[in-house]
Enzyme design. Structure first.
Site, PDB file in Angstrom:
ATOM      1  N   ASN A  84       0.829  -1.190   0.000  1.00  0.00           N
ATOM      2  CA  ASN A  84       0.000   0.000   0.000  1.00  0.00           C
ATOM      3  C   ASN A  84       0.874   1.256   0.000  1.00  0.00           C
ATOM      4  O   ASN A  84       2.099   1.181   0.126  1.00  0.00           O
ATOM      5  CB  ASN A  84      -0.957  -0.027   1.201  1.00  0.00           C
ATOM      6  CG  ASN A  84      -2.253   0.697   0.929  1.00  0.00           C
ATOM      7  OD1 ASN A  84      -2.273   1.700   0.231  1.00  0.00           O
ATOM      8  ND2 ASN A  84      -3.335   0.189   1.492  1.00  0.00           N
ATOM      9  N   HIS A 114      23.239   0.309  12.139  1.00  0.00           N
ATOM     10  CA  HIS A 114      24.369   1.232  12.208  1.00  0.00           C
ATOM     11  C   HIS A 114      25.243   0.862  13.396  1.00  0.00           C
ATOM     12  O   HIS A 114      24.781   0.279  14.367  1.00  0.00           O
ATOM     13  CB  HIS A 114      23.869   2.671  12.308  1.00  0.00           C
ATOM     14  CG  HIS A 114      23.030   3.064  11.136  1.00  0.00           C
ATOM     15  ND1 HIS A 114      23.578   3.433   9.928  1.00  0.00           N
ATOM     16  CD2 HIS A 114      21.690   3.101  10.961  1.00  0.00           C
ATOM     17  CE1 HIS A 114      22.616   3.700   9.067  1.00  0.00           C
ATOM     18  NE2 HIS A 114      21.451   3.489   9.671  1.00  0.00           N
ATOM     19  N   GLY A 141      -0.922  -1.283   8.714  1.00  0.00           N
ATOM     20  CA  GLY A 141      -0.349   0.034   8.438  1.00  0.00           C
ATOM     21  C   GLY A 141       0.561   0.545   9.546  1.00  0.00           C
ATOM     22  O   GLY A 141       0.295   0.371  10.723  1.00  0.00           O
ATOM     23  N   THR A 164      10.704  -6.822  16.350  1.00  0.00           N
ATOM     24  CA  THR A 164      12.119  -6.829  16.706  1.00  0.00           C
ATOM     25  C   THR A 164      12.726  -8.224  16.725  1.00  0.00           C
ATOM     26  O   THR A 164      13.928  -8.367  16.892  1.00  0.00           O
ATOM     27  CB  THR A 164      12.328  -6.189  18.091  1.00  0.00           C
ATOM     28  OG1 THR A 164      11.584  -6.943  19.056  1.00  0.00           O
ATOM     29  CG2 THR A 164      11.864  -4.736  18.101  1.00  0.00           C
ATOM     30  N   ARG A 179       4.263  -8.402  20.307  1.00  0.00           N
ATOM     31  CA  ARG A 179       4.138  -9.566  21.175  1.00  0.00           C
ATOM     32  C   ARG A 179       2.926 -10.389  20.734  1.00  0.00           C
ATOM     33  O   ARG A 179       1.969  -9.868  20.174  1.00  0.00           O
ATOM     34  CB  ARG A 179       4.027  -9.163  22.638  1.00  0.00           C
ATOM     35  CG  ARG A 179       2.781  -8.372  22.942  1.00  0.00           C
ATOM     36  CD  ARG A 179       2.804  -7.699  24.308  1.00  0.00           C
ATOM     37  NE  ARG A 179       1.582  -6.973  24.550  1.00  0.00           N
ATOM     38  CZ  ARG A 179       1.200  -5.851  23.948  1.00  0.00           C
ATOM     39  NH1 ARG A 179       1.975  -5.297  23.042  1.00  0.00           N
ATOM     40  NH2 ARG A 179       0.063  -5.272  24.250  1.00  0.00           N
TER      41      ARG A 179
END
Length: 183
Positions: A84, A114, A141, A164, A179
């Site tokens: 989208n 980084h 979204g 993550t 989660r």
């Protein structure tokens, strides 16, 4: 001698300020610009320059504008993938999105990590980790997919979630960090 591009491709620390990598990002910016500025009837599902730049584009893929990618050639899209408006894929590593997966507006996928040392970070040192998204995945979204994560087939990522770590097949995750809520 190993080039910075080769280091990036093989998961080693590399200099993202390298002129060859900048030239590749410049080519991606041109392709993305064409995709984002052509009228829908002239662009089609994926504008011609962007289609040629992407690593793999399956049948029935559709990328809404605006779209952004860093390099493009590290992105593989399975059949009937839908992205989208506002999706951004920072593909310093490989990004694979499986067949029939759908990404909501403003989903962001990051591959670069980084350096934690400030001086090395300022010098442009980074490392790229791949992102793999299975088949039939729905990403809501505004979700953010962090470097090195794998999302299993038929998983659902709630809107605004920050992924993550790996997500198992067939489960639903939400939140920051994402989660498990069902599966």
């Amino acid at each position: 001698m190993t080039t910075e591009r080769e280091k990036m491709r093989t998961g080693k620390w590399y200099d993202c300020l390298d002129p060859e990598l900048e030239a590749l990002r410049s080519a991606a910016r041109r392709a993305v610009h064409q995709h984002n500025t052509l009228p829908p009837w002239g662009r089609g599902a994926v504008a011609p320059l962007l289609h040629r730049l992407l690593g793999q584009v399956g049948e029935g893929v559709f990328l809404e504008a605006p779209f952004h990618c860093a390099y493009g050639f590290n992105i593989s899209l399975g059949d009937n993938v839908y992205l989208n408006a506002g999706c951004a894929i920072l593909d310093s590593g490989s990004v694979t999105i499986g067949t029939r997966s759908m990404l909501g507006p403003n989903v962001q996928i990051y591959c670069a990590q980084h350096h934690k040392d400030a001086a090395r970070r300022a010098a442009g040192e980074e490392i790229a980790y791949p992102v793999q998204i299975g088949e039939d995945v729905w990403i809501g979204g505004g979700a953010i997919i962090m470097p090195g994560t794998t999302i299993g087939d038929a998983a659902i990522i709630g809107a605004g979630s920050v992924v993550t770590r790996d997500v198992a097949a067939g489960v639903t995750v939400v939140g920051n960090p994402a989660r498990l809520i069902s599966g």
